[in-house]
Design a protein around this motif. Structure first.
Motif, PDB file in Angstrom:
ATOM      1  N   MET A 271       0.151  -0.881   0.689  1.00 48.57           N
ATOM      2  CA  MET A 271      -0.818   0.043   1.271  1.00 48.57           C
ATOM      3  C   MET A 271      -0.962   1.225   0.330  1.00 48.57           C
ATOM      4  O   MET A 271       0.037   1.830  -0.050  1.00 48.57           O
ATOM      5  N   LEU A 272      -2.189   1.562  -0.042  1.00 44.17           N
ATOM      6  CA  LEU A 272      -2.427   2.731  -0.877  1.00 44.17           C
ATOM      7  C   LEU A 272      -3.329   3.703  -0.137  1.00 44.17           C
ATOM      8  O   LEU A 272      -4.325   3.301   0.469  1.00 44.17           O
ATOM      9  N   ILE A 273      -2.955   4.975  -0.175  1.00 48.90           N
ATOM     10  CA  ILE A 273      -3.807   6.006   0.395  1.00 48.90           C
ATOM     11  C   ILE A 273      -4.087   7.019  -0.700  1.00 48.90           C
ATOM     12  O   ILE A 273      -3.155   7.584  -1.276  1.00 48.90           O
ATOM     13  N   ASP A 274      -5.335   7.199  -1.037  1.00 44.09           N
ATOM     14  CA  ASP A 274      -5.750   8.117  -2.097  1.00 44.09           C
ATOM     15  C   ASP A 274      -4.992   7.820  -3.391  1.00 44.09           C
ATOM     16  O   ASP A 274      -4.489   8.726  -4.056  1.00 44.09           O
ATOM     17  N   GLY A 275      -4.847   6.552  -3.702  1.00 49.13           N
ATOM     18  CA  GLY A 275      -4.220   6.142  -4.944  1.00 49.13           C
ATOM     19  C   GLY A 275      -2.702   6.120  -4.930  1.00 49.13           C
ATOM     20  O   GLY A 275      -2.080   5.717  -5.900  1.00 49.13           O
TER      21      GLY A 275
ATOM     22  N   LYS B 285      -2.457  19.245  10.738  1.00 47.17           N
ATOM     23  CA  LYS B 285      -1.827  19.145   9.420  1.00 47.17           C
ATOM     24  C   LYS B 285      -2.836  18.755   8.341  1.00 47.17           C
ATOM     25  O   LYS B 285      -2.462  18.526   7.207  1.00 47.17           O
ATOM     26  N   ARG B 286      -4.103  18.708   8.714  1.00 49.62           N
ATOM     27  CA  ARG B 286      -5.172  18.314   7.803  1.00 49.62           C
ATOM     28  C   ARG B 286      -4.828  17.021   7.082  1.00 49.62           C
ATOM     29  O   ARG B 286      -4.718  16.965   5.851  1.00 49.62           O
ATOM     30  N   PRO B 287      -4.614  15.960   7.849  1.00 47.48           N
ATOM     31  CA  PRO B 287      -4.226  14.695   7.233  1.00 47.48           C
ATOM     32  C   PRO B 287      -5.390  14.114   6.429  1.00 47.48           C
ATOM     33  O   PRO B 287      -6.544  14.436   6.683  1.00 47.48           O
ATOM     34  N   LYS B 288      -5.044  13.285   5.458  1.00 49.70           N
ATOM     35  CA  LYS B 288      -6.092  12.600   4.709  1.00 49.70           C
ATOM     36  C   LYS B 288      -6.740  11.525   5.579  1.00 49.70           C
ATOM     37  O   LYS B 288      -7.911  11.225   5.421  1.00 49.70           O
ATOM     38  N   VAL B 289      -5.915  10.960   6.448  1.00 52.70           N
ATOM     39  CA  VAL B 289      -6.424   9.921   7.340  1.00 52.70           C
ATOM     40  C   VAL B 289      -5.941  10.220   8.756  1.00 52.70           C
ATOM     41  O   VAL B 289      -4.775  10.541   8.960  1.00 52.70           O
ATOM     42  N   LEU B 290      -6.853  10.121   9.722  1.00 58.30           N
ATOM     43  CA  LEU B 290      -6.452  10.232  11.118  1.00 58.30           C
ATOM     44  C   LEU B 290      -6.543   8.847  11.747  1.00 58.30           C
ATOM     45  O   LEU B 290      -7.574   8.185  11.664  1.00 58.30           O
TER      46      LEU B 290
END
Lengths: 301, 388
Positions: free
Chosen positions: B86-90, B176-181
């Motif tokens: 799994m990759l999130i924002d690289g 927390k201003r997540p990159k993904v909710l």
């Protein structure tokens, strides 16, 4: 929230009964005996039947005269024996309660996390010791802890000790007995509050950045608090007045108030002093119960 | 951070910035590579690959036990994948614990901490980050404004309604201003009216923040109204991934066709196929139906012909327009919904066909009655060939 109901006659009668019953129970089996004990504690000891003076003196010419005296209570503070007994009892009960909590919490937690058919089995095992007489179980410990007991024989046969160790008639044996006897009273309320805990709450805390120990401190512990308090009271209260365990497992120097009370009643036959000891013991117990009431009211507010 | 606004129901122009999944030069924001999760012999998630782009409101849709929740839990870090990455924002997050991921989750049960006030609940994530006190207070205040709960800051969760708890859960996950909710069935616990309202609020919020949302749901209506794209999941695999329009109008197979709304499905045999249209004969009758279908199908092969109830026209007079498939029947059942009527028509060949018709005219009387003889017709563009 208000309940709007218009009960019929029979309903009202039934409801009245339901509400009155516990109060009646309290009155007959707690308040009346307590009043009798309180009355005796204010009397003088006599060599007579019953072994205490009357509350009122009717013989005088001026009618009724109150004979009540606070001498017994005064004596409790004068003789260091009683103070030492109380403090010793509180110390032993507190330590035993703490040990029960340390032992009971992980057990209750594990049971609450066990899947279903097994969970009931584990709960049954917790309750199982109650199926044998309490006295019998304490005697069993005497047999195991004695100089010729099972534990010493095992230690000797493995060569771990040269001479049998003194387990029985020590404070440690009293702790062992109290923890062994009362740990189910800690586990059951703890289990009840841990079982209600939504596992999503743990995951939510982890999701928001809490590591395992933080999740425990921030979520598990505060939400288990009612169970912790209830369990601690259920252990502390009977442990404080415990007589059988210190009498059978404890040494001569293991002074606990239950034993002092027994000695006053049956050895010295000083009923008024024994009653005073009992009344003070009750006051000591009421304090933590009131504290618990305050706490639970606060957490609901 | 630039706000990537992704159009819902993606615009048709390929390569347009509003449909990044059609643009091969776009970097995916979240990437699942051959992700699997096995429980014993059972594959809850079975070799799944997916690319989600920044700013999308991506919905994973499926019935209970299809693996959608397991997939979400793997993204959150509550489950360890058996295989895949799994990759999130690289950044590879496959083995990261939940508390280290740039991801937050809104739980289906909301999982609002019952012993904390609304304020304390929302602040929790920032307190774990050990931010200064006044910054936490300021951001909590902002969040309360955003979810329109400022007057409830000091309430305890048991004093909140379902809708209010949902907002608290949302605010707590967003602070927390997540990159993904991640949202697990975000609307399931709300009643119908509130659900519709919240749906729009959720979309507006996502537009405003530009956060990438991944929603898991079993409700196809919820999925269609919310999503930029939908992944339909069954038995641990994605059956189809596309915009709501694509999965509704161009279902890849019978499962997807049945999952989204209602469809009249006829079994048929291919007679001719020219790469643009397919002509198929309905099994057990001579009726031939011509449907637009850009793939070649072997003559004699089996297929399904589907027509959605609202694509059918119902009339008492024979339609005169060319290029329509027409069949006759008798109204056997009808349901009046106010805005529309649903008719169950017994066709001549014995098939039951459902037709949904808007009530254009204002009339207390029904335009069609039980046992009326009717004509059913549809345009060849409106039916769909289901070859799988």
């Amino acid at each position: 929230m208000s309940l709007v109901v218009n009960p019929g006659r029979a309903d009202r009668l039934w409801r009245g009964l339901v509400i009155t019953a516990p109060y009646l129970w309290l009155l007959i089996f707690f308040l009346v005996p307590f009043a009798i004990v309180l009355k005796i504690s204010l009397a003088d000891p006599l060599v007579a039947q019953p072994p205490f003076s009357n509350f009122f003196d009717w013989s005088g010419s001026s009618g009724r005269r109150v004979l009540a005296t606070l001498d017994n209570y005064r004596f409790l503070f004068e003789d260091r024996l009683y103070l030492v007994s109380y403090l010793n009892s509180i110390r032993i009960a507190l330590i035993a309660t703490g040990l029960c909590l340390l032992l009971g919490f992980p057990m209750a937690y594990a049971i609450a996390r066990t899947p279903y058919p097994w969970r009931n089995l584990l709960l049954l095992l917790v309750i199982l010791p109650f199926w044998t007489s309490f006295l019998l179980r304490v005697y069993a410990w005497m047999v195991m802890l004695g100089k010729q007991g099972l534990i010493n024989q095992l230690l000797l046969s493995f060569g771990l000790v040269d001479a049998p160790l003194q387990f029985l008639y020590t404070d440690q044996a009293v702790y062992l007995g109290i923890v062994y006897t009362y740990v189910p009273f800690m586990i059951l309320p703890l289990y009840a509050s841990l079982e209600k805990l939504d596992p999503d709450l743990h995951e939510a805390a982890a999701d928001l950045g809490a590591r395992r120990h933080r999740v425990f401190l921030d979520v598990t512990l505060p939400l288990a608090m009612p169970g912790i308090i209830a369990g601690c009271l259920l252990v502390f209260i009977p442990a404080l007045g415990e007589y059988v365990i210190p009498a059978l497992l404890g040494g001569l120097d293991t002074l606990m108030i239950g034993r002092t009370l027994y000695d006053e009643f049956f050895v010295n036959r000083d009923w008024p002093l024994a009653s005073a000891v009992a009344v003070v013991l009750l006051l000591i117990l009421i304090l933590p119960i009131m504290l618990f009431q305050r706490l639970s009211q606060e957490s609901e507010a | 951070m630039t706000q990537a606004r992704v159009a819902r129901n993606g615009s048709p122009g390929s390569g347009s910035p509003s449909a990044p999944w059609k643009d091969s030069s776009q970097e995916p924001f979240i990437e699942l590579q051959s992700l699997s999760k096995h429980f014993g012999d059972f594959a809850a998630v079975d070799d799944v690959s997916l690319k989600i782009y920044r700013g999308e409101l991506f919905t994973i849709l499926g019935g209970s036990g299809c693996g959608k929740s397991t997939l979400l839990r793997m993204l959150a870090g509550f489950e360890q994948p058996s295989a895949g990455r799994m990759l999130i924002d690289g950044v590879d997050v496959t083995r990261s614990p939940p508390y280290e991921r740039p991801v937050n989750m809104m739980f289906q049960s909301y999982a609002v901490f019952p012993h904390m006030t609304v304020e304390q609940n929302i602040a929790y994530g920032l307190k774990k980050e050990k931010l200064p006190r006044d910054e936490i207070a300021q951001r909590v205040e902002e969040m309360l404004q955003l979810v329109q709960l400022p007057e409830l800051a000091r309430r305890k969760p048991h004093q909140l309604s379902g809708g209010q708890s949902q907002r608290v859960a949302l605010a707590r996950a967003l602070i927390k201003r997540p990159k993904v909710l991640l949202l697990d069935e975000p609307l399931a616990a709300l009643d119908k009216k509130l659900r519709e309202q919240t749906q729009f609020e959720l979309m507006n919020l996502q537009d405003k923040l530009g956060t990438t949302f991944i929603v898991v749901t079993h409700d196809q209506e919820e999925a269609m109204t919310l999503a930029t794209r939908i992944a339909v999941m069954d038995a641990g695999k994605f059956v189809q991934i596309g915009t709501p329009g694509e999965v509704y109008e161009y279902p890849r197979n019978r499962f997807v066709a049945n999952f989204f709304g209602q469809i009249n499905l006829f079994e048929a045999t291919v007679v001719a196929s020219d790469g643009e249209h397919v002509t198929a004969r309905l099994d057990g009758s001579d009726t031939e139906i011509r449907t637009r279908h850009p793939q070649l199908l072997a003559p004699g092969s089996h297929c399904g012909i589907g027509v959605r109830p609202e694509k059918l026209l119902i009339s008492t007079l024979a339609p005169t327009q060319d290029g329509l498939t027409v069949t006759r029947g008798v109204v056997e059942d009808l349901a009046y919904y106010g805005n529309r009527c649903l008719y169950r028509v017994r066709a001549q060949n014995g098939r039951m066909i459902q037709v949904s018709a808007q009530n254009y005219q204002r009339s207390a009387q029904l335009l069609l009655e039980w046992d009326d003889e009717v004509f059913l017709s549809w345009n060849s563009d409106c039916s769909v060939v289901l070859s799988e």
